[in-house]
Write a protein that holds these residues in place. Sequence first.
Motif, short mmCIF file in Angstrom:
data_model
loop_
_atom_site.label_atom_id
_atom_site.label_comp_id
_atom_site.label_asym_id
_atom_site.label_seq_id
_atom_site.Cartn_x
_atom_site.Cartn_y
_atom_site.Cartn_z
N THR A 26 0.88 -1.17 0.00
CA THR A 26 0.00 0.00 0.00
C THR A 26 0.91 1.21 0.00
N LEU A 27 0.70 2.09 -0.95
CA LEU A 27 1.58 3.23 -1.18
C LEU A 27 0.77 4.51 -1.14
N ARG A 28 1.30 5.51 -0.46
CA ARG A 28 0.67 6.83 -0.47
C ARG A 28 1.57 7.76 -1.27
N LEU A 29 0.99 8.37 -2.29
CA LEU A 29 1.68 9.40 -3.07
C LEU A 29 0.78 10.62 -3.05
N GLY A 30 1.26 11.67 -2.40
CA GLY A 30 0.42 12.85 -2.23
C GLY A 30 -0.80 12.50 -1.41
N ASP A 31 -1.96 12.87 -1.90
CA ASP A 31 -3.21 12.59 -1.19
C ASP A 31 -3.85 11.27 -1.61
N HIS A 32 -3.15 10.48 -2.42
CA HIS A 32 -3.74 9.25 -2.96
C HIS A 32 -3.10 8.00 -2.37
N ARG A 33 -3.94 6.98 -2.16
CA ARG A 33 -3.50 5.68 -1.67
C ARG A 33 -3.66 4.65 -2.78
N PHE A 34 -2.57 3.91 -3.02
CA PHE A 34 -2.55 2.90 -4.07
C PHE A 34 -2.30 1.54 -3.43
N TYR A 35 -3.07 0.55 -3.83
CA TYR A 35 -2.82 -0.83 -3.40
C TYR A 35 -2.26 -1.56 -4.61
N ILE A 36 -1.11 -2.19 -4.44
CA ILE A 36 -0.40 -2.83 -5.54
C ILE A 36 -0.33 -4.33 -5.27
N LEU A 37 -0.78 -5.12 -6.22
CA LEU A 37 -0.64 -6.58 -6.16
C LEU A 37 -0.46 -7.07 -7.58
N HIS A 38 0.03 -8.29 -7.72
CA HIS A 38 0.30 -8.77 -9.07
C HIS A 38 -0.96 -9.29 -9.76
N ASP A 39 -1.67 -10.19 -9.10
CA ASP A 39 -2.82 -10.85 -9.72
C ASP A 39 -4.11 -10.33 -9.08
N GLU A 60 -6.41 -12.21 -6.73
CA GLU A 60 -6.06 -12.43 -5.32
C GLU A 60 -6.49 -11.27 -4.42
N LEU A 61 -7.18 -10.30 -4.98
CA LEU A 61 -7.66 -9.16 -4.18
C LEU A 61 -8.84 -9.63 -3.33
N LYS A 62 -8.67 -9.49 -2.03
CA LYS A 62 -9.72 -9.93 -1.12
C LYS A 62 -9.91 -8.89 -0.03
N GLY A 63 -11.14 -8.69 0.36
CA GLY A 63 -11.45 -7.90 1.53
C GLY A 63 -11.12 -6.43 1.45
N MET A 64 -11.06 -5.86 0.28
CA MET A 64 -10.78 -4.42 0.16
C MET A 64 -12.08 -3.68 0.46
N ARG A 65 -12.08 -2.92 1.54
CA ARG A 65 -13.29 -2.18 1.89
C ARG A 65 -13.38 -0.90 1.05
N PRO A 66 -14.57 -0.51 0.67
CA PRO A 66 -14.73 0.70 -0.13
C PRO A 66 -14.10 1.91 0.56
N GLY A 67 -13.40 2.70 -0.20
CA GLY A 67 -12.77 3.90 0.32
C GLY A 67 -11.42 3.67 0.96
N ALA A 68 -10.97 2.41 1.04
CA ALA A 68 -9.67 2.12 1.66
C ALA A 68 -8.52 2.64 0.81
N VAL A 69 -8.70 2.62 -0.50
CA VAL A 69 -7.67 3.12 -1.42
C VAL A 69 -8.35 3.87 -2.56
N ASP A 70 -7.54 4.65 -3.26
CA ASP A 70 -8.04 5.37 -4.43
C ASP A 70 -7.85 4.59 -5.72
N ALA A 71 -6.82 3.71 -5.71
CA ALA A 71 -6.52 2.93 -6.92
C ALA A 71 -5.93 1.59 -6.55
N VAL A 72 -6.26 0.59 -7.36
CA VAL A 72 -5.66 -0.74 -7.28
C VAL A 72 -4.85 -0.92 -8.55
N ILE A 73 -3.56 -1.20 -8.37
CA ILE A 73 -2.64 -1.41 -9.49
C ILE A 73 -2.29 -2.88 -9.53
N CYS A 74 -2.42 -3.52 -10.69
CA CYS A 74 -2.13 -4.95 -10.81
C CYS A 74 -1.48 -5.23 -12.16
N GLY A 75 -1.11 -6.47 -12.36
CA GLY A 75 -0.52 -6.93 -13.61
C GLY A 75 -1.04 -8.33 -13.90
#
Length: 159
Positions: free
Chosen positions: A70-83, A86-101
Amino acid sequence: MSRIGVISDTHGLLRPQVEQFLAGVTHIIHAGDIGSEHVLEGLRRIAPVTAIRGNVDVGGWADQYPATETLRLGDHRFYILHDLAELKGMRPGAVDAVICGHSHRASVRMDDGVLYLNPGSAGPRRFRLPITLATLDIGEGGELLPVIHTLDESPGRPA
């Protein structure tokens, strides 16, 4: 406005076009399947890098990278995972963006106010998929503005 570079699935290949497309970014996110430490060394010459390991990142060099971040850049929170599967249990509003590959397919979508961004694959070509990466502009009003770039179309440079 600031710009973030987003890349994934390099599989040990850092194409020369990457530097051209990521010139001027303030930070780079690598969403896994790095393939080799030299890829990150090359990216660090462009901007600071946050990287997570993917399913092909094994061995001593890869152990230092987490599976998620989980990365904060400025006022934004990013959650980074590969797949993304495998995203589980992300509550709404916890992050601004999910980055994956992982899928090697670039995609951008919004869901419940969260940006989901997969930059596709910037590594060796798989199947007939384009070679891509993304930039993510943070607008004057704080909005996240993703752009997918196709490296094959880089003028004067073969993919």
